[in-house]
Design an enzyme around this catalytic site. Structure first.
Site, short mmCIF file in Angstrom:
data_model
loop_
_atom_site.label_atom_id
_atom_site.label_comp_id
_atom_site.label_asym_id
_atom_site.label_seq_id
_atom_site.Cartn_x
_atom_site.Cartn_y
_atom_site.Cartn_z
N ASP A 279 8.59 6.42 -10.63
CA ASP A 279 9.81 5.87 -12.02
C ASP A 279 8.56 5.58 -13.26
O ASP A 279 8.09 6.14 -13.49
CB ASP A 279 9.79 4.33 -11.07
N HIS B 203 10.98 -4.49 -3.84
CA HIS B 203 12.28 -3.21 -4.08
C HIS B 203 10.95 -1.93 -3.69
O HIS B 203 9.82 -2.57 -3.97
CB HIS B 203 11.69 -3.78 -6.24
N ASN C 3 9.16 -8.64 -4.12
CA ASN C 3 10.32 -9.48 -4.07
C ASN C 3 11.34 -8.28 -2.99
O ASN C 3 12.68 -8.35 -2.79
CB ASN C 3 11.01 -9.66 -5.14
N GLU D 26 15.26 -3.51 -8.33
CA GLU D 26 15.23 -4.39 -7.91
C GLU D 26 16.24 -4.63 -7.13
O GLU D 26 17.49 -4.00 -6.30
CB GLU D 26 15.54 -4.88 -9.30
C1 GLP Z 1 6.05 -1.70 -9.08
C2 GLP Z 1 6.25 -0.28 -8.58
C3 GLP Z 1 6.52 0.17 -7.47
C4 GLP Z 1 5.01 -0.49 -6.79
C5 GLP Z 1 5.63 -1.82 -6.65
C6 GLP Z 1 4.19 -2.11 -5.82
O1 GLP Z 1 6.19 -1.76 -9.75
N1 GLP Z 1 7.15 0.24 -9.49
O2 GLP Z 1 6.78 1.49 -7.14
O3 GLP Z 1 5.53 0.34 -5.60
O4 GLP Z 1 6.24 -2.39 -7.86
O5 GLP Z 1 2.74 -2.56 -7.07
P1 GLP Z 1 1.73 -2.49 -5.97
O6 GLP Z 1 1.38 -1.93 -5.77
O7 GLP Z 1 0.50 -2.34 -7.21
O8 GLP Z 1 1.91 -4.00 -5.46
#
Ligand code: GLP
Length: 259
Positions: A67, A138, A136, A143
């Site tokens: 992403d 995702h 959440n 989302e």
């Molecule tokens: C982010 C990314 C995801 C990631 C998730 C968790 O916003 N878009 O690919 O896995 O949210 O983030 P983190 O690993 O910093 O907790």
């Protein structure tokens, strides 16, 4: 779903990296699906160490990030393009030209997203998709309520995700409102998935993904339909699992069944 509960983040990184290397063994042009965020940092660090030792060679590999934010300069240190360059491409000795990140600045975002999705298929598909999970539920930036059949596309970020990610941004700097993300349908086409999650703030999402009903409110729960998913988590992230002891038992007795 295979679930391994580790004592700490470093062990999570080691176990996950070991599996990624195993899955890529013997593939001439490995295709890696790449997550950003803090979760896979220890995994990438371990892969970097193993690349330096010569245990894995990704110099001919291809990479596709999950992403990107819309409207963020590619040179901004919080753009996923720059994050992937710093945390993956350089340490893992991948070729920059062979690692793609969705274009969040394209004049025609939809056309660029469609082309990105096609490029993954034309590369032969992802061999190993590395994933984190949002608080959440995702994956990528899909989302809650995302379609299980979705492809790479523009999404609106929830306020929760923007709040969660605001910790990375400087005070006064706004977290983008939109992103381009691989769809759940796109992610599900990867041959193998390795997910990492650490910390108590991930416990609800991890439990919903592994033990909850498959539901659009927890996008990661679609992985229950995937035939090859390894989830590597620490004790805190595992704290809401009712089957935690079952998963520990499986790990402790793996050798006995030759697995
Ligand atoms: C982010 C990314 C995801 C990631 C998730 C968790 O916003 N878009 O690919 O896995 O949210 O983030 P983190 O690993 O910093 O907790």
């Amino acid at each position: 779903m295979e679930v391994v509960i580790c004592s700490d983040e470093q062990q999570v990184g080691r176990v996950a990296a070991e599996r990624v290397i195993k899955r890529l063994a013997g593939i001439t042009t490995p295709v890696l699906g790449l997550a950003t965020g803090s979760s896979p940092i220890a995994l990438y660090a371990e892969l970097a160490r193993r690349a330096e030792n010569g245990d894995v060679d990704l110099s001919h590999g291809l990479g596709f990030a999950l992403d990107e934010y819309v409207g963020i300069a590619p040179t901004h240190e919080l753009s996923y393009r720059d994050t992937i360059r710093r945390t993956v491409v350089e340490p893992l000795r991948m070729s920059p030209a062979r690692v793609r990140v969705p274009d969040g600045n394209a004049a025609d975002l939809k056309a660029a997203a469609d082309e990105y999705d096609r490029a993954i298929r034309e590369a032969g598909g992802v061999d190993v998709q590395i994933l984190g999970i949002g608080g959440n539920g995702h994956i990528g930036f899909n989302e809650p309520t995302s379609s299980f059949g979705s492809r790479t596309r523009v999404k609106t970020l929830t306020q929760r995700t923007r709040d969660d990610n605001s910790r990375f941004f400087a005070t006064g700097e706004k977290v983008p409102t939109h992103c381009v993300t691989q769809g759940l349908g796109t992610i599900m086409e990867a041959r193998h998935v390795v997910m990492v999650a650490t910390g108590a703030h991930k416990a609800d999402a991890v439990a919903a993904m592994i033990e909850g009903p498959v539901a659009a409110m927890c996008p990661a729960s679609i992985l229950q339909f995937h035939p090859s998913v390894l989830v590597v988590i620490d004790e805190a992230a595992a704290s809401k699992l009712t089957c935690a002891d079952y998963f520990r038992h499986i790990e402790d007795h793996r050798a006995e069944v030759g697995a």
